[in-house]
Each structure stands twice: as C-alpha cells, then as structure tokens.
Design an enzyme around this catalytic site. Structure first.
Site, mmCIF file in Angstrom:
data_model
loop_
_atom_site.group_PDB
_atom_site.id
_atom_site.type_symbol
_atom_site.label_atom_id
_atom_site.label_comp_id
_atom_site.label_asym_id
_atom_site.label_seq_id
_atom_site.Cartn_x
_atom_site.Cartn_y
_atom_site.Cartn_z
ATOM 1 N N PHE A 1 -1.602 3.025 -6.224
ATOM 2 C CA PHE A 1 -1.104 3.757 -5.036
ATOM 3 C C PHE A 1 -1.374 2.755 -3.941
ATOM 4 C CE2 PHE A 1 0.147 7.540 -2.635
ATOM 5 C CZ PHE A 1 -0.355 7.081 -1.533
ATOM 6 N N GLU A 2 -0.661 2.098 -3.327
ATOM 7 C CA GLU A 2 -1.125 1.431 -2.197
ATOM 8 C C GLU A 2 0.344 1.420 -1.394
ATOM 9 O OE1 GLU A 2 -2.254 -2.625 -2.963
ATOM 10 O OE2 GLU A 2 -0.294 -3.246 -3.636
ATOM 11 N N ILE A 3 -0.056 1.561 0.056
ATOM 12 C CA ILE A 3 0.992 1.402 1.180
ATOM 13 C C ILE A 3 0.611 0.308 1.809
ATOM 14 C CG2 ILE A 3 2.189 2.507 2.849
ATOM 15 C CD1 ILE A 3 1.718 5.140 1.630
#
Length: 421
Positions: free
Chosen positions: A308-310
């Site tokens: 999970f990374e933005i």
C-alpha cells in the site's frame, strides 16, 4: 362447620378472576415496557443512522425506481459530478493473469470503500499480455476506465551484465537459509521493476499520482477523503499505512551501497536538516522500549510496506531518485541478494524528501496478509463503517515489529485531526 358448595365456587371463581387479572396486568405492563423500549431503540437507531449522514453524503443517494433495480436517470447529474473532482491520478496494479480472483477481490474492496464515488482509472501492468478473461472481468469490476500495458522486456528481465554464476549461487544460498522468496528469480525482477521502472512505463506518463494496489488485499473502512486530494493540497509526495522492520538477510549490503552513494554524490541530493534520516537510522528508545530488531549496519531496518503506497510520480521521475536507484542497481544487489522495493523506496523517501512531505494515512483500515491496520478511535470506526478490530493480534500498528512509533518520534509526528481534502 360445613362450607357450602356455592361458597367454594365463589372462592375459586374469585381466585381465578384475580389470577387472570394479575396475568393481564403483567402482560399490559410488559407490553408497555416493550413499547417504551421499542421507542427508545427506534430513536437510538434513527440517531445512529443519521449521525454520519453529512460525512457519508447520503443526501446524494437517490431513490430507486419502482419498476426496476436501476437508479433514476438523474443520479449522475451535473451536481453530483461536481461533488467529486478527480485528481490526475490512477489506481495501479502489477498483476498476472492467474491472479484474477485476487485482483477482483482487491478491486471490489477498494471500489466499495472509495473509488465508486470518484471513478479513478485503473491501470494494470504485466510482463506477459493480459488475456481476454482478465480484461473482461476487471473492466466489469471497475467504476472508472481500465487500461492495460505490457512491460517491456528490458524493464523486467535480469540485466545482461549480471554474473550468472554468482546469481545462481546466491539463489541456492538463500534457499538453504529458508529466506522468503530467496530462490525466486521472478520475485527479484518484480522488486527491481517496482524500485526503478514502474514509473517509466509510458501508460503512466499522463498521471501525477498513483495508488498501488495488490491482489488479495482488503480495505476495512470507508475512505473519509480522497487521498489524492490530500496529497496535492498538503504538498505530500509519499503516503503509507504500515511501517515495519525488514528481514536483514534479504539486504545485507544495501546500507553499505547507500553510504557509498551518499559519499560519491557528496550528499548533494540530501537535506539532513529536514529529511527523515533519523527514522531509518535511530536505534534509541521509543515509547517504553527499544526496537526489537538487531541490525549489522547503521540502518535500523524500518521501512514502509509498499503493497500500500500512494505516491507522487514526479518524485520518482526526478533526477535525484533516478540517480539513487541507478547507483543501487549498478551493485547487482537486487539479484546477488534479494533487495525489496520496500526498503529501497523507504530509504529514498527518508533521504530525498522532507519529513513533512510524507504522510501516514492512519484513518484507512487495510490488510495484506499477514498484517493489517485498523483505526483505534471507536467513533471513527463507526463513522467510516469499519469492519476490523483495532485490538486484533493482526493489527500491527503498536506491535513490537512495527516502526510506527518510530515514525511518530523521528518522522513527521502523530496527527490527531483528519486531513482535509
């Protein structure tokens, strides 16, 4: 004295009448009490169901047609479209055809919790062509546009300059040591691709931000905001939900390569006054304890979990990040060891960005086996309809293997108010 039969009948009749009267009175009292409880719980139910209407924007949800199961024609009118303004961003998934079921699971979860309101594009990458079943099923699941791209062989495959003898020896050694994915060639390709090539794919040239999504993950809560808007409005370059320790056996010489990079570039890309270097280098107390992981280098092994990374694609496209990646890549560590994209991204973010350009999305419940994160605030979980237990053993936030408290201490701190979007 003889009691007449008439008196006996009168006595038992009176007794029966009293008993019936008492039963009727008890039934009436119970009924009245039930009515009061029903009224109480009905009122509580109304309060609960309407308490978060403003944040859930229920006023935008129109009634169904009586004649069908479809929404009224005016549902997507101009006013509704104005309510959700999209950023220049995409949801990004690196995935194989055989992972279709897991991909659909993740898509359904993220669509229900967030993207159904915004209809962001979905971008799918694969090192082999996508088949028709995959394209058809994912297109049907997405609320926005879907697009598919084949990764060029030169961006995915092992470079020709890798010493094959050393490479095979490394695979065998890591398999003997039972290191996770230690014997996998394709996993190394994936880690190198995610570290230095995903942002160079032509299909992503049109976007400024990406949200990395992996198969078989779950989002536990309704998103209280558009994270892309939070990133842009607050000048954030990188966002995470979980941070933890890396397995040192996969990166024994990574920090040595980082130190050599800093020496060779004279740290010209690094602002030690404002970056989060302390987050990845401090070994001192946080909370009431030391970190539980020993390290053989000056790197404390903390990293952001990149499933999970933005992120801001322009940061990864920057000359300073490419210099950083290409130096690491030149050592062959992605293949002679098993460097993951998570520590590579995390060290780069901690060195090259200001600590205030990194955001912890602590309101977003999420799980990627075997760990997850769940908001600790009770009313926040109610408001965002979370389906998770903040006290569950899988919730890693305050676990001994989590680096979150280290981030609060040495990163950008802990925020107690929601970010505005």
């Amino acid at each position: 004295m003889r009691i007449s039969k008439g008196f006996i009948k009168l006595f038992f009749g009176s007794l029966l009448f009293c008993l019936i009267a008492q039963i009727c009175w008890l039934v009436l009292v119970r009924h009245q009490r039930q009515l009061r409880l029903d009224s109480y719980f009905l009122e509580r139910s109304r309060e609960a169901s309407s308490g978060y209407d403003s944040s859930r924007k229920r006023q935008l949800n129109q009634m169904l047609k009586l004649s069908s199961n479809t929404y009224i024609d005016e549902l997507h009118d101009e006013n509704r479209r104005k309510e959700f303004v999209r950023e220049n961003a995409t949801l990004l998934m690196l995935v194989r055809n055989w992972e279709l079921t897991g991909a659909l699971h993740s898509m359904r979860s993220l669509e229900d919790r967030f993207n159904k309101d915004y209809q962001y594009d979905w971008t799918f990458l694969n090192d082999v062509p996508f088949d028709e079943e995959f394209i058809e099923a994912t297109t049907a699941m997405a609320s926005g546009k879907t697009q598919y791209a084949l990764i060029p062989a030169e961006d995915w495959n092992r470079p020709s300059w890798i010493n094959e003898t050393l490479f095979e020896e490394a695979l065998q050694l890591m398999e003997e040591k039972n290191i996770l994915y230690g014997g996998s060639k394709s996993y190394r390709n994936m880690c190198r691709f995610n570290s230095g090539f995903f942002f160079r794919q032509r299909i992503l040239d049109q976007y400024d931000y990406y949200f990395r999504v992996e198969p078989n993950v779950e989002y536990f809560c309704d998103f209280p905001y558009d994270p892309f808007q939070v990133m842009r409005k607050n000048d954030k370059k990188y966002g995470f939900v979980i941070t933890m320790y890396e397995y040192e056996d996969t990166i024994p010489s990574l920090w040595e390569a980082v130190e050599e990079y800093l020496e060779e570039t004279e740290s010209k890309d690094v602002d030690m006054e404002n970056n989060a270097f302390s987050f990845i280098s401090n070994f001192d107390f946080f909370g009431k304890s030391f970190g539980v992981m020993d390290s053989n280098s000056d790197y404390n092994l903390c990293h952001f979990w990149t499933n999970f990374e933005i992120g801001d694609l322009n940061f990864f496209r920057s000359e300073k990040y490419i210099r950083f990646f290409e130096y690491l890549d030149s050592t062959g560590g992605f293949y002679y060891e098993r460097w993951g994209d998570a520590p590579v991204h995390s060290i780069a973010v901690s060195l090259l960005l200001k600590k205030d350009e990194v955001i912890h999305f602590d309101e977003l419940g999420y799980k990627h086996m075997p760990f997850g994160t769940c908001p600790s605030a009770y009313y926040l979980r109610l408001q965002q309809r979370c389906l998770c237990d903040s006290n569950h053993p899988d919730n890693i936030d305050l676990n001994v293997i989590s680096c979150l408290r280290r981030w609060w201490k040495d990163g950008s701190g802990k925020y107690f108010l929601k970010h505005n979007s």
